[in-house]
Write a protein that holds these residues in place. Structure first.
Motif, PDB file in Angstrom:
ATOM      1  N   ASN A 275       0.753  -1.194   0.043  1.00  0.00           N
ATOM      2  CA  ASN A 275       0.150   0.017   0.004  1.00  0.00           C
ATOM      3  C   ASN A 275       0.894   1.262   0.025  1.00  0.00           C
TER       4      ASN A 275
ATOM      5  N   PHE B 236       1.297   5.640   0.121  1.00  0.00           N
ATOM      6  CA  PHE B 236       0.790   6.713   0.833  1.00  0.00           C
ATOM      7  C   PHE B 236       1.691   8.188   0.617  1.00  0.00           C
TER       8      PHE B 236
ATOM      9  N   TYR C 128       2.042  11.356   2.826  1.00  0.00           N
ATOM     10  CA  TYR C 128       1.360  12.142   3.966  1.00  0.00           C
ATOM     11  C   TYR C 128       2.044  13.752   3.698  1.00  0.00           C
TER      12      TYR C 128
ATOM     13  N   PHE D 255      -4.422   1.608  -2.787  1.00  0.00           N
ATOM     14  CA  PHE D 255      -4.473   0.162  -2.184  1.00  0.00           C
ATOM     15  C   PHE D 255      -4.474  -0.708  -3.203  1.00  0.00           C
TER      16      PHE D 255
ATOM     17  N   ASN E 142       3.678   0.596   3.117  1.00  0.00           N
ATOM     18  CA  ASN E 142       3.157  -0.213   3.873  1.00  0.00           C
ATOM     19  C   ASN E 142       3.131  -1.794   3.260  1.00  0.00           C
TER      20      ASN E 142
ATOM     21  N   GLY F  58      -0.255 -10.152   8.827  1.00  0.00           N
ATOM     22  CA  GLY F  58      -1.209  -8.796   8.294  1.00  0.00           C
ATOM     23  C   GLY F  58      -0.773  -7.619   9.224  1.00  0.00           C
ATOM     24  N   TYR F  59       0.197  -7.445   9.935  1.00  0.00           N
ATOM     25  CA  TYR F  59       0.345  -6.194  10.521  1.00  0.00           C
ATOM     26  C   TYR F  59       1.051  -4.936   9.653  1.00  0.00           C
ATOM     27  N   ASN F  60       0.565  -3.836   9.995  1.00  0.00           N
ATOM     28  CA  ASN F  60       1.354  -2.629   9.399  1.00  0.00           C
ATOM     29  C   ASN F  60       2.627  -2.461   9.894  1.00  0.00           C
TER      30      ASN F  60
ATOM     31  N   GLN G  97       5.576  -0.733  18.138  1.00  0.00           N
ATOM     32  CA  GLN G  97       4.220  -0.894  17.876  1.00  0.00           C
ATOM     33  C   GLN G  97       3.438  -1.583  18.530  1.00  0.00           C
TER      34      GLN G  97
ATOM     35  N   VAL H 255       3.888  -5.445  19.067  1.00  0.00           N
ATOM     36  CA  VAL H 255       4.077  -6.322  17.854  1.00  0.00           C
ATOM     37  C   VAL H 255       5.493  -6.225  17.153  1.00  0.00           C
TER      38      VAL H 255
ATOM     39  N   SER I 175      -3.873   3.650  14.830  1.00  0.00           N
ATOM     40  CA  SER I 175      -4.738   3.187  13.699  1.00  0.00           C
ATOM     41  C   SER I 175      -6.089   2.187  14.254  1.00  0.00           C
TER      42      SER I 175
ATOM     43  N   GLY J  28      -7.107  -0.592  13.323  1.00  0.00           N
ATOM     44  CA  GLY J  28      -6.462  -2.152  13.532  1.00  0.00           C
ATOM     45  C   GLY J  28      -5.119  -2.113  12.921  1.00  0.00           C
ATOM     46  N   GLN J  29      -4.697  -3.141  12.983  1.00  0.00           N
ATOM     47  CA  GLN J  29      -3.088  -3.575  12.643  1.00  0.00           C
ATOM     48  C   GLN J  29      -3.187  -4.070  11.230  1.00  0.00           C
ATOM     49  N   SER J  30      -4.132  -4.090  10.494  1.00  0.00           N
ATOM     50  CA  SER J  30      -4.222  -4.767   9.106  1.00  0.00           C
ATOM     51  C   SER J  30      -3.569  -3.512   8.277  1.00  0.00           C
ATOM     52  N   TYR J  31      -2.966  -4.108   7.249  1.00  0.00           N
ATOM     53  CA  TYR J  31      -2.194  -3.119   6.368  1.00  0.00           C
ATOM     54  C   TYR J  31      -2.914  -2.282   5.628  1.00  0.00           C
ATOM     55  N   ASN J  32      -4.234  -2.311   5.806  1.00  0.00           N
ATOM     56  CA  ASN J  32      -5.272  -1.314   5.234  1.00  0.00           C
ATOM     57  C   ASN J  32      -5.750  -0.095   6.120  1.00  0.00           C
ATOM     58  N   SER J  33      -5.139  -0.220   7.333  1.00  0.00           N
ATOM     59  CA  SER J  33      -5.546   0.722   8.158  1.00  0.00           C
ATOM     60  C   SER J  33      -4.676   2.090   8.398  1.00  0.00           C
ATOM     61  N   PRO J  34      -5.177   3.306   7.919  1.00  0.00           N
ATOM     62  CA  PRO J  34      -4.246   4.370   7.840  1.00  0.00           C
ATOM     63  C   PRO J  34      -4.031   4.954   9.272  1.00  0.00           C
ATOM     64  N   LEU J  35      -2.892   5.507   9.131  1.00  0.00           N
ATOM     65  CA  LEU J  35      -2.387   6.030  10.657  1.00  0.00           C
ATOM     66  C   LEU J  35      -2.662   7.410  10.749  1.00  0.00           C
TER      67      LEU J  35
END
Lengths: 116, 115
Positions: A32, A34, A36, A51, A94, A100-102, B48, B55, B95, B97-104
């Motif tokens: 993904n 971005f 900023y 995305f 990202n 699955g973590y950011n 994080q 995490v 954010s 959630g911790q999914s990678y689609n979740s903006p900060l």
């Protein structure tokens, strides 16, 4: 290791000039992307994000960015800048990771100054 | 919605002293991040949290930096003892959630100067 490169550290433009800020990333998997923005004295704000789907994404304030997968690039553009666009711009990536973590990795930033 | 709150905004300390920063994320955001932004560089992830569990702390200098997120809401980041190279802006983000689609969403940061 995942990394993000922004080509220009400082850009100076006159109002109404066109803007393009370069961003390249290194990561072979799904990402993904971005941009900023940080206006003077303010916190980092999301400008736009990619995305999936149409690689040309539009954000706030007339900004857009194009994802070119073959070039690992996500350049930011605006046809005509305004004095109020003076800010620092950060590209971020990202990467999809197991579990699955950011993990958002930022470039070094480009400081844009727009003169009236 | 209220944003991410951080305090203090500025802090000046001498090397070898200790310092602590506080962050209150957006209500309901399970994931909390601490970033370090040195002048001229982009933000670098220090740690994080997902709720109150860590995490990722792979880039946290654990000999001097520590962070906690008790009860999965507020968080504190501590430096003890501080070094000159710790001078930076410390950003907290959260954010949903911790999914990678979740903006900060970022706070305004704490600017630390170590003399």
């Amino acid at each position: 290791a995942q990394s993000v490169s922004q080509h220009n550290h400082h850009v100076i433009l006159s109002e109404a000039a066109s803007l393009e800020l370069g961003c390249n990333y290194s990561y072979g998997g799904t990402v993904n992307l971005f941009w900023y923005v940080q206006y003077p004295g303010q916190h980092l704000q999301l400008l736009l994000k990619y995305f999936s789907g149409d690689p040309l994404v539009k954000g706030i304030k007339g900004f857009e960015a194009e994802f070119i997968k073959s070039k690992f690039s996500f350049n930011l553009r605006k046809p005509s800048v305004q004095w109020s666009d003076t800010a620092e711009y950060f590209c971020a990536v990202n990467a999809r990771r197991s579990g699955g973590y950011n993990k958002l990795i930022f470039g070094a930033g480009t400081r844009l100054a727009v003169h009236p | 919605e209220a944003g991410v709150a951080q305090s203090p905004r500025y802090k000046i300390i001498e090397k070898r002293q200790s310092v602590a920063f506080w962050c209150n994320p957006i209500s309901g955001h399970a994931t909390l991040y601490w970033y370090q932004q040195i002048l001229g560089q982009g933000p670098k992830l220090l740690i994080q949290f997902q709720n109150n569990g860590v995490v990722d702390d792979s880039q946290l200098p654990k000999d001097r930096f520590s962070a906690e997120r008790l009860k999965g809401v507020d968080s504190t980041l501590k430096i003890q003892p501080a070094k000159l190279e710790d001078s930076a802006v410390y950003l907290c983000a959260s954010s949903l959630g911790q999914s990678y689609n979740s903006p900060l969403h970022f706070g305004n940061g704490t600017r630390l100067t170590v003399t």
